[in-house]
Motif scaffolding. Structure first.
Motif, short mmCIF file in Angstrom:
data_model
loop_
_atom_site.label_atom_id
_atom_site.label_comp_id
_atom_site.label_asym_id
_atom_site.label_seq_id
_atom_site.Cartn_x
_atom_site.Cartn_y
_atom_site.Cartn_z
N ARG A 24 6.08 4.17 10.44
CA ARG A 24 5.96 3.18 9.39
C ARG A 24 4.57 2.55 9.43
O ARG A 24 3.91 2.52 10.47
N HIS A 25 4.13 2.04 8.28
CA HIS A 25 2.91 1.26 8.22
C HIS A 25 2.93 0.41 6.96
O HIS A 25 3.75 0.61 6.06
N GLU A 26 2.03 -0.55 6.91
CA GLU A 26 1.88 -1.40 5.73
C GLU A 26 0.68 -0.92 4.91
O GLU A 26 -0.32 -0.47 5.47
N GLU A 27 0.81 -1.02 3.60
CA GLU A 27 -0.25 -0.56 2.70
C GLU A 27 -0.49 -1.63 1.64
O GLU A 27 0.41 -1.96 0.88
N THR A 28 -1.70 -2.18 1.61
CA THR A 28 -2.04 -3.22 0.63
C THR A 28 -3.04 -2.68 -0.36
O THR A 28 -4.12 -2.21 0.01
N THR A 29 -2.68 -2.73 -1.65
CA THR A 29 -3.52 -2.19 -2.72
C THR A 29 -3.82 -3.29 -3.73
O THR A 29 -2.97 -4.11 -4.03
N GLN A 30 -5.05 -3.28 -4.24
CA GLN A 30 -5.44 -4.28 -5.24
C GLN A 30 -6.50 -3.70 -6.17
O GLN A 30 -7.39 -2.97 -5.73
N ILE A 31 -6.38 -3.99 -7.45
CA ILE A 31 -7.42 -3.64 -8.41
C ILE A 31 -8.57 -4.63 -8.23
O ILE A 31 -8.37 -5.84 -8.30
N THR A 32 -9.76 -4.12 -8.00
CA THR A 32 -10.89 -4.98 -7.65
C THR A 32 -12.02 -4.98 -8.67
O THR A 32 -12.95 -5.78 -8.54
N GLY A 33 -11.99 -4.11 -9.65
CA GLY A 33 -13.09 -4.10 -10.61
C GLY A 33 -12.93 -3.03 -11.66
O GLY A 33 -11.92 -2.33 -11.73
N GLY A 34 -13.95 -2.90 -12.50
CA GLY A 34 -13.93 -1.94 -13.59
C GLY A 34 -13.64 -2.61 -14.92
O GLY A 34 -13.24 -3.78 -15.00
N THR A 35 -13.84 -1.87 -16.01
CA THR A 35 -13.62 -2.43 -17.34
C THR A 35 -12.17 -2.80 -17.58
O THR A 35 -11.87 -3.65 -18.42
#
Length: 370
Positions: A24-35
């Motif tokens: 198991r592991h933790e995964e953190t995702t975020q939109i950080t830029g772009g149009t």
């Protein structure tokens, strides 16, 4: 996203499969830029969901034998290779769907047929004696291991930059466009137990290849002659990636003149302080990007003529240091993903069960059959 799936598949096919174990592991995702950020800010004024779309999302990824679960507060997705099903659980609505791989294949085939029918209606009648020529597509990939290192989540990592570019040219209108992806990866030495994630993804890729092979044949047929050599070159480049990508910053967009999108470490995007609308140039580039992405899944093609970006835009700086995004490069979206909390402790099988009281509803694909 289609590019991210390609990366996972390609990485996993390079690794041998040991006996199954839990991980198991933790995964953190975020939109950080772009149009896309500007568009989401505008939508956020009217929609709570759009506002939350910019927030980081942390998921717990569990692997137990031939099952993988990706769990976050709003949604859980469970992939079962033995049953060949994907169960999607909506925690806010307390509902869930179960879709088989075969049903997914049928949904994609139906979507392709509809897209082809719509495209046929839009295209003008071909001149007598003239047959429609398929778009020529070429695929390029490159891995560059830099000399840069840094600490990420308490781990020593080294940087590798993966670039991909899919270029398509319509043989009748001479319209061209390129879908580009750059993934700035920070890789740590092998983490005990993480091979279970790669091995599961490898088995999933093989299973999907057997089930969906016929669906992707039209898209692969659009590739220009020599695509076999291109795939071999891709595997050769992928073999340069060593270790576990504990942090990734991925950019997807479009480019001209065959120049890849610069990596995040080489050309940070400017801060977006307001909900500015994208320029006309951005919209044009995004249209080209969507056309190519649609071509891969059977959802579109080149139906409108536009100028070659190289005619009106200056060539970008191609130096490896001090790169900057230019008018011939457009970043549609930038996102970051970081892995933490690695553990080989036994995973409770109940984590793969639908919570009590949740109601099963029909998958969207079934409603399209009527």
């Amino acid at each position: 996203m289609i590019f991210r799936s390609w990366i996972a598949v390609s990485l996993c096919t390079l690794v041998a499969s040991p006996a199954f174990a839990d991980f198991r592991h933790e995964e953190t995702t975020q939109i950080t830029g772009g149009t896309v950020v500007a568009m989401m800010k505008i939508a956020g004024a009217f929609s709570k969901d759009a506002r939350q779309g910019m927030d980081p999302v942390t998921s717990t990824v569990l692997v137990k034998g031939n099952r993988m679960a990706r769990i976050n507060p709003d949604r859980t997705e469970i992939t079962d290779l033995d049953k060949e099903t994907i169960t999607t659980i909506d925690h806010r609505k307390k509902q869930y769907t179960v879709e088989t791989f075969e049903q997914m294949k049928q949904r994609m085939e139906e979507a392709q047929k509809k897209a082809q029918q719509q495209q046929a209606k839009k295209k003008p009648t071909q001149p007598q004696g003239g047959d429609a020529q398929p778009s020529k597509m070429s695929f390029k990939v490159n891995v560059r291991n830099t000399a840069v290192s840094k600490r990420v989540a308490g781990l020593d990592t080294k940087e590798s930059i993966l670039t991909m570019e899919l270029e398509a040219a319509d043989q009748q209108s001479a319209q061209t466009g390129s879908l580009a992806m750059t993934n700035d990866m920070w890789l740590a030495p092998e983490i005990p137990g993480y091979s279970e994630v790669r091995d599961f993804n490898k088995r999933l890729a093989l299973k999907m290849g057997m089930v969906f092979g016929d669906v992707f044949k039209p898209s692969m047929a659009a590739m220009q002659a020599g695509s076999g050599e291109g795939m071999a070159e891709m595997m050769k480049e992928m073999s340069k990636l060593k270790g576990v990508p504990v942090m990734q910053v991925m950019r997807i967009g479009s480019t001209a003149n065959g120049v890849p999108l610069p990596a995040a470490s080489e050309a940070p995007l400017p801060a977006s302080n307001g909900p500015a609308m994208p320029s006309a140039g951005d919209v044009a580039k995004q249209s080209a990007t969507s056309a190519i992405a649609g071509r891969l899944g059977g959802f579109g093609g080149f139906g409108r003529k536009k100028k070659d970006p190289a005619q009106d835009q200056p060539a970008p700086d191609q130096s490896q240091s001090g790169q900057t995004a230019t008018s011939s490069q457009s970043v549609l979206m930038e996102s970051s993903t970081q892995l933490t909390g690695f553990s080989s402790a036994p995973v409770d099988s109940s984590q793969f069960n639908v919570p009590a009281g949740y109601v099963q509803v029909a998958a969207e694909s079934k409603s399209s059959n009527h």
